[in-house]
Design a protein around this motif. Structure first.
Motif, mmCIF file in Angstrom:
data_model
loop_
_atom_site.group_PDB
_atom_site.id
_atom_site.type_symbol
_atom_site.label_atom_id
_atom_site.label_comp_id
_atom_site.label_asym_id
_atom_site.label_seq_id
_atom_site.Cartn_x
_atom_site.Cartn_y
_atom_site.Cartn_z
ATOM 1 N N THR A 142 0.837 -1.200 0.000
ATOM 2 C CA THR A 142 0.000 0.000 0.000
ATOM 3 C C THR A 142 0.871 1.249 0.000
ATOM 4 O OG1 THR A 142 -1.742 -1.152 1.206
ATOM 5 C CG2 THR A 142 -1.779 1.253 1.273
ATOM 6 N N SER A 171 0.354 -7.842 -5.411
ATOM 7 C CA SER A 171 -0.780 -7.007 -5.000
ATOM 8 C C SER A 171 -0.993 -5.808 -5.915
ATOM 9 C CB SER A 171 -0.563 -6.494 -3.563
ATOM 10 O OG SER A 171 -0.347 -7.551 -2.665
ATOM 11 N N LYS A 174 -4.260 -5.343 -8.388
ATOM 12 C CA LYS A 174 -5.532 -4.950 -7.780
ATOM 13 C C LYS A 174 -5.489 -3.508 -7.284
ATOM 14 C CE LYS A 174 -8.956 -6.352 -4.345
ATOM 15 N NZ LYS A 174 -10.053 -6.346 -5.340
ATOM 16 N N MET A 175 -4.393 -3.128 -6.629
ATOM 17 C CA MET A 175 -4.311 -1.778 -6.075
ATOM 18 C C MET A 175 -4.252 -0.707 -7.163
ATOM 19 S SD MET A 175 -1.743 -2.240 -2.831
ATOM 20 C CE MET A 175 -2.187 -3.295 -1.448
ATOM 21 N N ARG A 340 -7.130 1.880 3.340
ATOM 22 C CA ARG A 340 -7.428 0.487 2.976
ATOM 23 C C ARG A 340 -8.503 0.413 1.894
ATOM 24 N NH1 ARG A 340 -11.989 -2.391 2.996
ATOM 25 N NH2 ARG A 340 -12.538 -1.527 5.045
ATOM 26 N N GLU A 341 -9.582 1.192 2.045
ATOM 27 C CA GLU A 341 -10.703 1.122 1.100
ATOM 28 C C GLU A 341 -10.301 1.585 -0.292
ATOM 29 O OE1 GLU A 341 -14.526 1.764 4.131
ATOM 30 O OE2 GLU A 341 -13.733 3.455 2.950
ATOM 31 N N ASP A 344 -8.107 -1.123 -1.995
ATOM 32 C CA ASP A 344 -8.899 -2.290 -2.370
ATOM 33 C C ASP A 344 -9.756 -2.020 -3.605
ATOM 34 O OD1 ASP A 344 -7.862 -3.794 -0.357
ATOM 35 O OD2 ASP A 344 -9.607 -3.665 0.974
ATOM 36 N N SER A 345 -10.181 -0.791 -3.788
ATOM 37 C CA SER A 345 -11.019 -0.436 -4.940
ATOM 38 C C SER A 345 -10.200 -0.069 -6.171
ATOM 39 C CB SER A 345 -11.945 0.734 -4.573
ATOM 40 O OG SER A 345 -11.182 1.901 -4.294
#
Length: 378
Positions: A142, A171, A174-175, A340-341, A344-345
């Motif tokens: 992240t 990851s 997706k990120m 985080r949100e 994830d989106s």
């Protein structure tokens, strides 16, 4: 009860008896004083009678025992010879083992004399920045995504790339809201997928989303080498590499094969995470990669209703570690649900909420990184 004589002893006794019989009838050599009866053609010796044979029986036994002793001595000699041959074989085996050990030492010396592999820059890339943690689950990916976006947001003239080196758990796709397979150039190089102005490459583009990567170390290192060398990165000012957790094959391969401008260590204030962060920093020092500083992630939680702040993972643990290592803390990132949100989106907070406190924290850290980087060569 006496033991029955062996076959060889029986033969030797028969031979001894024959010798005695022959000596009993034979004429002595060199005897010129022959009796008168012998001169007249009459023998002075009578045929051997049974009593004569009995008197000579003791001599036969002596000779037989003599030959039997010779037979035992012969067996003893054979044993000595066999033992000698065994000793010689052991000596030869020892010499052979010593020769193999010496050959291995020579080979090891030749390999060590070559030194570490020569670092070769990635074509088109000016500076490489690696983000590592040592411990998994501390928000490293992240942070890597948002720092790559912050580097581009701070200076629109800079081209930034993002490499996902976590082969086992990618990851970035997706990120960064990216899907699909990379296209190939006429030179058979992969073209990075792009979003938000960031060129991205990940193992996640080459496998199914739910497919596990069950590979040994050599295959992982080969995959990382391909992600570094067989990608048409174009012209990049910064390439941010999201390293996997730990201090293993990937970290060593990347550190030894490409020149790295600097490393950033991500950690939470928790003691367990700090232990591995310390190891990560020491690993980079051992491979002569400059550590630019530490980032304290999830430093504080602020209640969205009452605004009360709670240090869930502890307070200032990363600052204490940085002081012990003689390094700087590049910044603090709060534990916030928006971070985080948005990841994830597929819309990281630096892009989707650039005015938020979280986005400002990433922008500040990106500025501190650039300030500590060496001036790139022309």
């Amino acid at each position: 009860m006496r033991a029955a004589p062996s076959w060889s002893q029986s033969c030797q006794r028969e031979e001894a008896a024959a010798i005695l019989r022959h000596s009993a009838w034979a004429e002595p050599r060199g005897n010129t004083n022959k009796p008168e009866a012998q001169k007249r053609g009459q023998s002075s010796k009578a045929p051997c009678t049974s009593s004569c044979w009995d008197t000579n029986q003791g001599g036969t036994e002596l000779l037989a025992n003599h030959f039997a002793g010779q037979d035992e001595n012969s067996k003893g000699t054979d044993k000595l010879k066999e033992r000698h041959r065994e000793n010689q074989s052991e000596i030869q085996r020892g010499q052979s083992s010593s020769s193999r050990d010496e050959a291995l030492r020579d080979k090891r010396a030749r390999i060590l004399s070559r030194g570490l592999p020569k670092q070769k820059p990635i074509e088109g890339v000016k500076q490489v920045v690696v983000l590592a943690s040592g411990k998994g689950g501390v928000g490293k990916s992240t942070t890597a995504v948002n720092i790559a976006l912050a580097l581009a947001a701070n200076d629109s003239t800079k081209e930034v790339g993002l490499l996902d080196a976590d082969v086992y758990g990618p990851s970035i796709p997706k990120m960064m809201n990216l899907k699909g397979n990379p296209e190939l150039t006429p030179k058979n190089l992969m073209r990075p997928l792009k979003n938000y102005g960031i060129a991205c490459m990940s193992m996640g583009f080459l496998i199914e989303e739910t497919a596990p990567v069950v590979w040994r170390g050599l295959m992982v290192m080969s995959a990382v080498e391909k992600l570094l060398r067989q990608v048409d990165w174009g012209q990049l000012d910064y390439l941010v590499i999201d390293m996997p957790p730990g201090t293993g094959d990937v970290q060593l391969s990347v550190s030894q094969n490409i020149p790295i401008a600097g490393a950033v260590i991500i950690s939470t204030p928790q003691d367990v995470a700090l232990l591995d962060a310390h190891k990560g920093a020491e690993m980079f020092r051992k491979v002569h990669v400059p550590v630019l500083g530490l980032v304290q992630n999830m430093s504080v939680f602020q209640c969205p209703k009452c605004k009360h702040e709670t240090h869930i993972f502890g307070a200032d643990g990363v600052r204490d570690l940085a002081k012990a290592l003689g390094l700087d803390v590049l910044g603090d990132i709060p534990l916030h649900v928006n971070i985080r949100e948005t990841c994830d989106s597929g819309q990281p907070v630096v892009i989707s909420q650039p005015q938020s406190d979280a986005a400002k924290a990433y922008l500040k850290i990106a500025m501190e990184i650039v300030r500590r980087l060496p001036v790139p060569s022309a």
